[in-house]
Design an enzyme around this catalytic site. Structure first.
Site, PDB file in Angstrom:
ATOM      1  N   SER A 229       0.859  -1.182   0.000  1.00  0.00           N
ATOM      2  CA  SER A 229       0.000   0.000   0.000  1.00  0.00           C
ATOM      3  C   SER A 229       0.892   1.228   0.000  1.00  0.00           C
ATOM      4  O   SER A 229       2.002   1.207   0.544  1.00  0.00           O
ATOM      5  CB  SER A 229      -0.881   0.017   1.247  1.00  0.00           C
ATOM      6  OG  SER A 229      -1.500   1.277   1.407  1.00  0.00           O
TER       7      SER A 229
ATOM      8  N   TYR B 158      -2.070  -0.211  10.469  1.00  0.00           N
ATOM      9  CA  TYR B 158      -2.038  -0.494   9.028  1.00  0.00           C
ATOM     10  C   TYR B 158      -0.742   0.027   8.410  1.00  0.00           C
ATOM     11  O   TYR B 158      -0.070  -0.687   7.659  1.00  0.00           O
ATOM     12  CB  TYR B 158      -3.252   0.156   8.352  1.00  0.00           C
ATOM     13  CG  TYR B 158      -3.358  -0.111   6.874  1.00  0.00           C
ATOM     14  CD1 TYR B 158      -3.869  -1.320   6.415  1.00  0.00           C
ATOM     15  CD2 TYR B 158      -2.965   0.835   5.935  1.00  0.00           C
ATOM     16  CE1 TYR B 158      -3.980  -1.570   5.052  1.00  0.00           C
ATOM     17  CE2 TYR B 158      -3.071   0.588   4.576  1.00  0.00           C
ATOM     18  CZ  TYR B 158      -3.583  -0.614   4.145  1.00  0.00           C
ATOM     19  OH  TYR B 158      -3.689  -0.853   2.797  1.00  0.00           O
TER      20      TYR B 158
ATOM     21  N   SER C   7       2.149  -2.140   9.477  1.00  0.00           N
ATOM     22  CA  SER C   7       2.124  -3.465   8.840  1.00  0.00           C
ATOM     23  C   SER C   7       2.582  -3.389   7.389  1.00  0.00           C
ATOM     24  O   SER C   7       3.289  -4.272   6.904  1.00  0.00           O
ATOM     25  CB  SER C   7       0.734  -4.091   8.935  1.00  0.00           C
ATOM     26  OG  SER C   7      -0.186  -3.478   8.051  1.00  0.00           O
TER      27      SER C   7
ATOM     28  N   THR D  66     -12.853   0.638  -4.872  1.00  0.00           N
ATOM     29  CA  THR D  66     -13.390  -0.703  -4.645  1.00  0.00           C
ATOM     30  C   THR D  66     -14.698  -0.592  -3.865  1.00  0.00           C
ATOM     31  O   THR D  66     -14.972   0.443  -3.252  1.00  0.00           O
ATOM     32  CB  THR D  66     -12.403  -1.546  -3.818  1.00  0.00           C
ATOM     33  OG1 THR D  66     -12.255  -0.927  -2.532  1.00  0.00           O
ATOM     34  CG2 THR D  66     -11.059  -1.680  -4.501  1.00  0.00           C
TER      35      THR D  66
END
Length: 151
Positions: free
Chosen positions: A42, A56, A59, A91
């Site tokens: 990401s 997040y 990670s 999405t």
């Protein structure tokens, strides 16, 4: 201040530990086939996440370390492993989590004035896992529409 250890551990276990265990268990097959691996990372791993938490971002940064390490360790087996760094992608999950007004405001700020479509990331993955890729490993391919510049 909103840090939650359970959420942190869940995200780390999913994004890093889960991938590491998967790769460990698939290693004999990956080695036999001189595999090409594209890890979906990401843009948060390169910068930070405006909408997801610190867990997040950490990670995703950790995935970069995993890819760098395995690209060296597995090179002797002919395995190539790389990362793809998509930015916000249009999405169903994004549409559910972020309201359309916020999405429109974000879109206006982007260099290309639109969010990525899932196919944009898929094409980057396709490029990296193609058997024609004989020399790219430990790299990160940005699919960010100009949001992250590394040229």
């Amino acid at each position: 201040t909103d840090f939650d250890l359970k959420v942190f551990n869940d995200v780390i276990n999913t994004n890093i530990t889960g991938l590491l265990l998967l790769l460990k268990n698939l290693f004999p097959i990956l080695k036999k086939n001189k595999a090409r691996i594209a890890v979906i990372n990401s843009i948060a791993g390169r910068n930070f996440s405006e909408f997801s938490g610190i867990d997040y971002t950490i990670s995703k940064a950790g995935l970069s370390g995993l890819v760098r390490h395995l690209s060296i360790e597995w090179s002797k087996y002919g395995i190539l492993i790389n990362s793809v760094f998509p930015s916000m992608t249009l999405t169903p999950m994004l549409k559910k989590r972020v309201n359309s007004k916020t999405i429109n405001e974000l879109t206006k700020k982007l260099p290309l004035k639109n969010l990525a479509d899932p196919i944009d990331t898929a094409r980057a993955v396709e490029f990296l896992i193609n058997k024609g890729n004989k020399y790219i490993t430990g790299a990160g391919l940005d699919v960010s529409g100009g949001q992250f510049l590394s040229a």
